[in-house]
Design an enzyme around this catalytic site. Structure first.
Site, mmCIF file in Angstrom:
data_model
loop_
_atom_site.group_PDB
_atom_site.id
_atom_site.type_symbol
_atom_site.label_atom_id
_atom_site.label_comp_id
_atom_site.label_asym_id
_atom_site.label_seq_id
_atom_site.Cartn_x
_atom_site.Cartn_y
_atom_site.Cartn_z
ATOM 1 N N LYS A 23 -29.441 10.184 31.246
ATOM 2 C CA LYS A 23 -29.021 8.794 30.882
ATOM 3 C C LYS A 23 -28.198 7.811 32.364
ATOM 4 C CE LYS A 23 -26.516 6.878 27.814
ATOM 5 N NZ LYS A 23 -25.564 5.998 28.477
ATOM 6 N N ASN A 24 -27.345 8.192 31.787
ATOM 7 C CA ASN A 24 -26.311 7.537 32.847
ATOM 8 C C ASN A 24 -26.505 8.041 34.035
ATOM 9 O OD1 ASN A 24 -24.946 6.559 30.515
ATOM 10 N ND2 ASN A 24 -23.049 7.778 30.434
ATOM 11 N N ARG B 24 -25.494 -2.076 27.842
ATOM 12 C CA ARG B 24 -24.160 -2.562 28.567
ATOM 13 C C ARG B 24 -24.401 -2.349 29.798
ATOM 14 N NH1 ARG B 24 -20.482 -2.199 31.363
ATOM 15 N NH2 ARG B 24 -18.845 -3.265 31.548
ATOM 16 N N CYS C 254 -17.966 -4.444 22.785
ATOM 17 C CA CYS C 254 -18.941 -3.181 22.299
ATOM 18 C C CYS C 254 -17.670 -2.181 21.398
ATOM 19 C CB CYS C 254 -19.552 -1.869 23.517
ATOM 20 S SG CYS C 254 -19.229 -0.306 23.866
ATOM 21 N N ARG D 92 -14.342 -3.878 27.707
ATOM 22 C CA ARG D 92 -15.558 -3.221 28.623
ATOM 23 C C ARG D 92 -15.696 -4.655 29.577
ATOM 24 N NH1 ARG D 92 -20.264 0.601 26.725
ATOM 25 N NH2 ARG D 92 -19.616 1.547 28.972
ATOM 26 N N PRO D 93 -14.809 -5.007 30.415
ATOM 27 C CA PRO D 93 -15.148 -5.987 31.329
ATOM 28 C C PRO D 93 -15.861 -5.989 32.407
ATOM 29 C CG PRO D 93 -13.041 -4.617 31.574
ATOM 30 C CD PRO D 93 -13.412 -4.775 30.933
ATOM 31 N N LEU E 47 -13.941 -6.560 37.719
ATOM 32 C CA LEU E 47 -14.730 -5.363 39.103
ATOM 33 C C LEU E 47 -15.896 -5.374 39.903
ATOM 34 C CD1 LEU E 47 -12.747 -2.637 37.618
ATOM 35 C CD2 LEU E 47 -11.621 -4.115 39.040
ATOM 36 N N ASP F 96 -16.717 9.961 27.708
ATOM 37 C CA ASP F 96 -18.187 11.060 26.886
ATOM 38 C C ASP F 96 -18.188 11.740 26.021
ATOM 39 O OD1 ASP F 96 -18.936 8.192 27.578
ATOM 40 O OD2 ASP F 96 -20.359 9.539 29.196
ATOM 41 N N ILE G 223 -9.843 6.230 29.010
ATOM 42 C CA ILE G 223 -10.775 5.434 29.186
ATOM 43 C C ILE G 223 -11.061 4.141 28.974
ATOM 44 C CG2 ILE G 223 -12.927 5.622 30.716
ATOM 45 C CD1 ILE G 223 -11.232 7.509 32.187
ATOM 46 N N ARG H 208 -30.599 6.482 21.703
ATOM 47 C CA ARG H 208 -29.716 5.963 22.660
ATOM 48 C C ARG H 208 -29.176 6.917 23.777
ATOM 49 N NH1 ARG H 208 -26.170 0.430 22.397
ATOM 50 N NH2 ARG H 208 -26.953 1.189 24.916
HETATM 51 N N1 EPU Z 1 -13.276 -1.696 33.515
HETATM 52 C C1 EPU Z 1 -12.436 -2.556 34.107
HETATM 53 N N2 EPU Z 1 -13.218 -3.468 35.118
HETATM 54 C C2 EPU Z 1 -14.763 -3.413 34.982
HETATM 55 C C3 EPU Z 1 -15.043 -1.987 34.689
HETATM 56 C C4 EPU Z 1 -14.649 -1.713 34.096
HETATM 57 O O1 EPU Z 1 -11.464 -2.850 33.768
HETATM 58 O O2 EPU Z 1 -14.820 -4.524 35.563
HETATM 59 C C5 EPU Z 1 -12.591 -0.456 33.243
HETATM 60 C C6 EPU Z 1 -13.133 -0.637 31.310
HETATM 61 O O3 EPU Z 1 -12.888 -1.033 30.413
HETATM 62 C C7 EPU Z 1 -12.817 1.139 31.454
HETATM 63 C C8 EPU Z 1 -13.398 2.101 32.246
HETATM 64 O O4 EPU Z 1 -12.943 0.668 33.755
HETATM 65 O O5 EPU Z 1 -11.730 1.369 30.762
HETATM 66 C C9 EPU Z 1 -13.910 2.641 33.139
HETATM 67 O O6 EPU Z 1 -15.207 1.890 32.589
HETATM 68 P P1 EPU Z 1 -16.281 2.143 33.225
HETATM 69 O O7 EPU Z 1 -16.864 0.644 34.185
HETATM 70 O O8 EPU Z 1 -16.705 3.825 34.642
HETATM 71 O O9 EPU Z 1 -17.171 2.131 32.266
HETATM 72 P P2 EPU Z 1 -18.245 1.620 32.594
HETATM 73 O O10 EPU Z 1 -19.421 2.321 34.183
HETATM 74 O O11 EPU Z 1 -19.526 0.882 31.717
HETATM 75 C C10 EPU Z 1 -20.258 4.198 32.430
HETATM 76 C C11 EPU Z 1 -20.891 5.116 31.146
HETATM 77 C C12 EPU Z 1 -20.108 5.278 30.272
HETATM 78 C C13 EPU Z 1 -19.661 6.318 30.271
HETATM 79 C C14 EPU Z 1 -18.218 5.457 31.578
HETATM 80 C C15 EPU Z 1 -17.354 6.133 31.836
HETATM 81 C C16 EPU Z 1 -23.049 4.085 32.288
HETATM 82 C C17 EPU Z 1 -24.324 3.800 31.745
HETATM 83 N N3 EPU Z 1 -22.405 3.970 31.023
HETATM 84 O O12 EPU Z 1 -19.887 2.419 31.547
HETATM 85 O O13 EPU Z 1 -21.562 5.771 29.512
HETATM 86 O O14 EPU Z 1 -18.492 6.693 29.190
HETATM 87 O O15 EPU Z 1 -18.610 4.781 32.684
HETATM 88 O O16 EPU Z 1 -17.606 7.166 31.863
HETATM 89 O O17 EPU Z 1 -22.819 4.642 32.921
HETATM 90 C C18 EPU Z 1 -22.185 6.985 27.117
HETATM 91 O O18 EPU Z 1 -23.627 7.567 27.659
HETATM 92 O O19 EPU Z 1 -22.015 6.637 26.374
HETATM 93 C C19 EPU Z 1 -21.447 6.012 27.737
HETATM 94 C C20 EPU Z 1 -20.309 4.729 26.933
#
Ligand code: EPU
Length: 422
Positions: free
Chosen positions: A22-23, A91, A115, A120-121, A124, A306, A328, A398
């Site tokens: 999925k991801n 998201r 969420c 989830r900001p 970055l 995850d 995380i 999902r």
């Molecule tokens: N973060 C920031 N600023 C940002 C982005 C992220 O501070 O601009 C922080 C987040 O709050 C968190 C950390 O950085 O503490 C890591 O977040 P990341 O951005 O890596 O998460 P994501 O890319 O939004 C993806 C997966 C998630 C998975 C995370 C971590 C997808 C669609 N989602 O999310 O998957 O948990 O990486 O590996 O790829 C799931 O499948 O259940 C799921 C939540």
């Protein structure tokens, strides 16, 4: 609303085919916006999240056909505006921002909002776009990014919890059509980022270093249509490995990538579950009685957040004390109170859960709160005595393709039912 009715206590036995990730699929689907030519994606999992991403791409003007795991997307002419009603529901949809900015030089996307698993900001992602020259404006709940010409630059994408997966994907996609060289430092090293880079390269992008903390993208003038097969889902695979160990069964995973699962396999071994490679398959079964283990979630190649919830269900069955630390997502412990309803003894202390394992679990009605928490409840229910009703399984749908059908094939007594009164 649907729920699962699970009669526990049956060891899982047999073979299960692992679906596409999925991801990996979601950002790859978004990347098809980078070209006006058709793209063909194979091994796309049929999930509510991927179906939803198709809807988003269609709302932007793309045409799509999704049949038997093959998704054809043609984004001949698109607009750069994504509505709140679409984005807030998933998201992951934020990863359309990079491709829209690259192709149209302008993207207006609703801010995704919080969420259940944490804040989830997207600071970055925006930092990366700004480094490439984009002007960012936040107004009325929307983020608007615009640029005359994206220009290569060096950008550090490490945040408070380490690198960002979708942030890395977004900036990498935006930089493919920029002018000059972009270097992403502290890039996410997840296999899903590598898969996206491989697809982008097939489209004609010039990317080096994906899978390492430094990714270099040299901009090209145009990307073309491409074909790609999505990698197998390492989180689904981990979930089945854990379910095999939790039920004291023996499960063969077909099509899983052991090299993407090293941290999980290592912790499972510590907890008494052996995972062996047999030809192209992975086989999981207990090698001893279950033992406690301490787990800390980390960016790849560390233990994935995850898989934290599912691992907690296994460790709740292991006599002794296990400490699970979530590094995380700060609030990713919603499953703890539901596992307690099944008889688990778990206390939360700051970012850690202290699992006093080995208490017998017994069936009870429980409620799923998010995708991976749902999977943890299913695993605990499979190992528990008696019947468990897991409500709100739309969370599970999902991200797990036909989880009930796959489990039934392994001998589990699991039924999908309509919730009473819903
Ligand atoms: N973060 C920031 N600023 C940002 C982005 C992220 O501070 O601009 C922080 C987040 O709050 C968190 C950390 O950085 O503490 C890591 O977040 P990341 O951005 O890596 O998460 P994501 O890319 O939004 C993806 C997966 C998630 C998975 C995370 C971590 C997808 C669609 N989602 O999310 O998957 O948990 O990486 O590996 O790829 C799931 O499948 O259940 C799921 C939540």
């Amino acid at each position: 609303m649907e729920s699962f009715l699970i009669k526990g206590g049956v060891p899982l036995h047999g073979e299960v085919a692992i679906s596409g990730s999925k991801n990996a699929a979601l950002p790859i689907m978004a990347a098809t916006l980078l070209t006006d030519e058709p793209c063909i994606l194979r091994r796309v999992p049929d999930l509510s999240d991927t179906r939803f991403m198709v809807k988003i791409l269609e709302s932007l003007g793309a045409t799509a056909r999704f049949e038997g795991g093959t998704l054809t997307i043609h984004a001949r002419k698109i607009k750069g505006y994504a509505d709140y009603d679409l984005v807030r529901k998933m998201r992951g949809s934020i990863c359309i921002a990079g491709p829209l900015l690259a192709r149209l030089k302008r993207a207006r996307i609703s801010l995704p909002g919080g969420c259940i698993i944490g804040a989830r900001p997207i600071n970055l992602h925006l930092k990366g776009f700004a480094a490439l020259g984009a002007k960012i404006k936040i107004e009325g709940g929307y983020v608007e990014a615009s640029v005359r010409k994206l220009t290569g630059n060096s950008v550090f994408l490490g945040g408070r919890a380490g690198p960002t997966v979708l942030g890395t994907a977004n900036v990498m996609m935006a930089a493919t059509l920029g002018e000059g060289v972009t270097v992403i430092e502290s890039a996410a090293c997840e296999p899903e980022v590598v898969d996206l880079a491989n697809f982008l390269r097939a489209m004609g992008a010039n990317i080096a270093g994906a899978g390492s903390p430094t990714i270099t993208i040299t901009g090209v003038a145009k990307l073309h249509g491409a074909e790609h097969e999505v990698i197998p889902d390492r989180i689904e695979a981990a979930t089945f490995l854990i379910a095999a160990g939790a039920t004291d069964g023996e499960v063969t995973l077909k099509g899983a990538r052991g090299d993407h699962l090293r941290a999980v396999i290592d912790k499972l071994s510590e907890a008494g579950v052996a995972v062996e490679r047999r030809g192209a398959n992975l086989v999981a079964r207990r090698k001893s009685r279950l033992k406690p283990a301490d787990v800390t979630t980390m960016p790849y190649a560390g233990f994935p957040t995850d898989v934290q919830a599912q691992m907690m269900s296994l460790l709740a069955l292991a006599p002794g004390i296990s400490i699970i630390t979530e590094r995380i997502f700060e609030s990713r412990f919603m499953h703890v109170s539901e596992l307690a309803r099944l008889g688990a003894d778990i206390e939360i202390e700051g970012p850690s859960a202290i699992v006093k394992g080995g208490r017998p679990l017994s069936g009870a009605p429980v409620m799923a709160s998010d995708l991976r928490a749902s999977a943890a409840l299913v695993i605990a229910a499979l190992a528990a005595k008696g019947s468990t009703q897991v409500t709100r399984i739309y969370h599970l749908d999902r991200g797990y393709e036909g989880m009930d059908l796959k489990l039934r094939k392994l001998g589990a007594r699991i039924e999908r039912t309509e919730e009473q009164g819903a």
